[in-house]
Design an enzyme around this catalytic site. Structure first.
Site, PDB file in Angstrom:
ATOM      1  N   SER A   1       0.924  -1.247  -0.395  1.00 48.42           N
ATOM      2  CA  SER A   1       0.263  -0.054  -0.208  1.00 48.42           C
ATOM      3  C   SER A   1       1.115   1.143  -0.017  1.00 48.42           C
ATOM      4  O   SER A   1       2.063   1.177   0.175  1.00 48.42           O
ATOM      5  CB  SER A   1      -1.253   0.092   1.436  1.00 48.42           C
ATOM      6  OG  SER A   1      -0.884   1.050   2.143  1.00 48.42           O
ATOM      7  N   LYS A   2       0.092   2.257  -0.887  1.00 45.11           N
ATOM      8  CA  LYS A   2       1.309   3.335  -1.132  1.00 45.11           C
ATOM      9  C   LYS A   2       0.986   4.204   0.599  1.00 45.11           C
ATOM     10  O   LYS A   2       1.806   4.787   0.757  1.00 45.11           O
ATOM     11  CB  LYS A   2       0.205   4.745  -2.059  1.00 45.11           C
ATOM     12  CG  LYS A   2       0.974   5.738  -1.986  1.00 45.11           C
ATOM     13  CD  LYS A   2       0.117   6.957  -3.517  1.00 45.11           C
ATOM     14  CE  LYS A   2      -0.818   6.740  -2.903  1.00 45.11           C
ATOM     15  NZ  LYS A   2      -1.613   7.959  -4.351  1.00 45.11           N
ATOM     16  N   ARG A   3       0.121   3.742   1.727  1.00 46.00           N
ATOM     17  CA  ARG A   3       0.162   4.662   3.006  1.00 46.00           C
ATOM     18  C   ARG A   3       0.843   4.276   3.522  1.00 46.00           C
ATOM     19  O   ARG A   3       1.844   4.530   3.967  1.00 46.00           O
ATOM     20  CB  ARG A   3      -1.449   4.877   3.312  1.00 46.00           C
ATOM     21  CG  ARG A   3      -2.120   5.865   3.775  1.00 46.00           C
ATOM     22  CD  ARG A   3      -3.406   5.501   3.241  1.00 46.00           C
ATOM     23  NE  ARG A   3      -4.285   5.094   1.814  1.00 46.00           N
ATOM     24  CZ  ARG A   3      -5.038   4.438   2.309  1.00 46.00           C
ATOM     25  NH1 ARG A   3      -5.754   3.924   2.818  1.00 46.00           N
ATOM     26  NH2 ARG A   3      -5.526   3.890   0.734  1.00 46.00           N
ATOM     27  N   ASN A   4       1.322   2.790   3.360  1.00 43.21           N
ATOM     28  CA  ASN A   4       2.142   2.254   4.406  1.00 43.21           C
ATOM     29  C   ASN A   4       3.440   1.516   3.274  1.00 43.21           C
ATOM     30  O   ASN A   4       3.410  -0.007   3.669  1.00 43.21           O
ATOM     31  CB  ASN A   4       1.336   1.058   5.359  1.00 43.21           C
ATOM     32  CG  ASN A   4       2.397   0.517   6.925  1.00 43.21           C
ATOM     33  OD1 ASN A   4       3.463   0.723   6.268  1.00 43.21           O
ATOM     34  ND2 ASN A   4       1.660  -0.621   6.789  1.00 43.21           N
TER      35      ASN A   4
END
Ligand code: GLU
Length: 497
Positions: free
Chosen positions: A255-258
């Site tokens: 994921s981009k967020r993590n």
């Protein structure tokens, strides 16, 4: 005769394309090409909250870059358009109403406040959250009354309350859902926009999609989708829920967020544009992604997409989620880079060099391309490795970079002086001639190749890593090579002996 193969990639344009999305697209594309079918691009933009108007262009750019050309889609048209869901709202509204009229769905007037309260009460009773089906029990008269008051309902699916729903999946066999665990999901929102559930079933039907190949994240909602197909009485496409790509450590989705990290702690990009910008080749990224969850057979990991099309087979997809083998990408990229015809490699290196601020002479580019081809892992590496060729003004290395292992200023000076006198007498400055001359000198000076070559490389290229030395000197030319060697010799004077 079986239905013709028609598959689709159906991204929601909420940003740049995720690497997992590209893999889904790739598998669909491979399947379509293998069976001479159609690969359809459908834009699922019905979630207006998450809509990003620039995303469509970024997305199509990434797909084109990867070579996944679509036969039907928003810009190319086709017989089943429009291919953008926000342009098909009337169709979803019509079929949502059909479901209501046929007792398969119902209008729900519950407010968000009421829904929140229901969940709160459920939580207090330690029950799972979810809608309590309050409006499923409304009489037609009650519905009419609420509508007369101007209340805008959503339309919810009337899921069977008992029994089971079986979803047949090519990779997973019969997946059985207990209907008791299912929700009466929203199909049409009060603003007239459909949810994914309704929209994709309606579209897959009217676009005559034969195989729904999508990320496994959708499997939990597949019972709802199956009930929709049954309610409509339409022919059910073949479902293939593709394994999800996990972080390299095998834990969690990419994921981009993590953002995931490799074993050195470097962030691994998850968006396709990051790979484009980092100088990866589409051939390599496609090859890399094709190996995640699918295998070519013969233990072969390196192949072209033309070869993959020949072989592509749903039976070789492993349904288990698999970790992102990040270390394979650089290797594959190097291999594909070396397989490119020189003209093609030159064509791809040009914009990279230009972006780095060099003005690129075509003849020089043609000379440099073959000597970097064996050494590059990514296109971008050309800048550090061979950018110096394209500099208007040569930038010499700092003098302290000239002495190599076990050398001091005096031995370096001697090496340069001797090299100059040998190289200036040569009539031919071709790579073999200079190589033979310098190698001979190595012995005379009692140095090893890596020492003397290192001194010359640093002097001629201004850096410690460069393409092969004698090829470099040939391209730089005799006069300029000698000038740079003299410059280096001069600079050594600033170093203590
Ligand atoms: N719009 C959905 C998504 O981006 C498509 C899923 C599907 O392929 O049906 O996840």
């Amino acid at each position: 005769m079986a239905n013709p193969v028609r598959v689709r990639f159906a991204p929601s344009p909420t940003g740049s394309l995720h690497i997992g999305g590209l893999r889904t697209a790739l598998f669909n594309w491979l399947y379509a090409r293998k069976h001479n079918g159609a690969f359809v691009l459908r834009i699922e933009d019905t979630d207006q909250k998450r809509y990003d108007p620039t995303a469509l262009a970024t997305l199509t750019e990434a797909l084109r870059w990867a070579g996944l050309h679509w036969d039907e889609g928003p810009d190319v048209g086709g017989a089943f358009g429009p291919y953008v869901q926000s342009e098909r709202l009337a169709l979803y509204q019509q079929w949502a109403q059909w479901l209501v009229d046929n007792g398969k769905a119902y209008k729900c007037f519950c407010t968000t406040e009421r829904l929140a309260q229901v969940n709160k009460d459920k939580e207090a009773r330690k029950e799972l959250p979810g809608y309590d089906r309050f409006c499923r029990r409304l009489t037609p008269a009650e519905v009419a009354e609420k509508e007369a008051q101007g209340l805008k309902p959503v339309i919810r699916m009337k899921m069977p309350l008992d029994g089971q729903t079986v979803v047949q999946d090519v990779l997973r066999g019969d997946v059985v859902f207990e209907n008791q665990t299912q929700q009466d999901a929203v199909l049409l929102k009060s603003d007239g926009f459909p949810t994914y559930h309704l929209a994709h079933v309606v579209d897959d039907h009217f676009m005559q999609i034969s195989h729904v190949m999508r990320a496994n994240e959708w499997l939990p909602s597949a019972a709802l989708h199956m009930q929709l197909w049954l309610a409509f009485g339409w022919e059910i496409p073949v479902y293939v829920h593709l394994p999800v790509m996990l972080n390299p450590n095998g834990k969690g989705k990419m994921s981009k967020r993590n953002p995931p990290k490799d074993k050195y702690g470097n962030i691994i990009p998850v968006m396709v544009h990051d790979y484009i910008n980092a100088g990866y080749l589409p051939e390599a990224l496609d090859n890399f992604l094709a190996n995640i969850g699918w295998n070519f057979g013969e233990e072969r990991e390196l192949f072209t997409m033309a070869e993959a099309v020949e072989r592509f087979d749903l039976a070789r997809i492993n349904p288990a989620n698999s970790a992102f083998p990040t270390e394979k990408l650089d290797w594959l990229n190097g291999e594909h880079l070396r397989a490119l015809p020189l003209d093609e490699l030159a064509r791809r290196l040009r914009p990279v060099l230009e972006k780095a601020g060099f003005s690129v002479d075509e003849t020089l580019l043609q000379q440099v391309t073959p000597i970097v081809q064996t050494r590059l892992k990514t296109l971008n590496e050309v800048v550090a490795m061979a950018g110096f060729f394209f500099r208007a003004e040569f930038i010499p290395a700092a003098p302290d970079k000239l002495p190599q292992k076990k050398m001091d200023a005096a031995s370096t000076r001697l090496a340069l002086e001797q090299s100059i006198s040998v190289l200036e007498t040569l009539r031919d400055f071709g790579r073999e001639t200079t190589h033979a001359a310098v190698e001979k000198l190595t012995e005379t000076l009692g140095l090893n190749n890596s020492q003397l070559f290192g001194v010359l490389r640093t002097a001629v290229s201004g850096q410690q890593v460069s393409p092969p030395l004698f090829e470099t000197m040939e391209i730089v030319g005799q006069a300029e090579t000698l000038r740079r060697l003299r410059l280096a010799l001069e600079s050594l004077k600033t170093l203590a002996a």
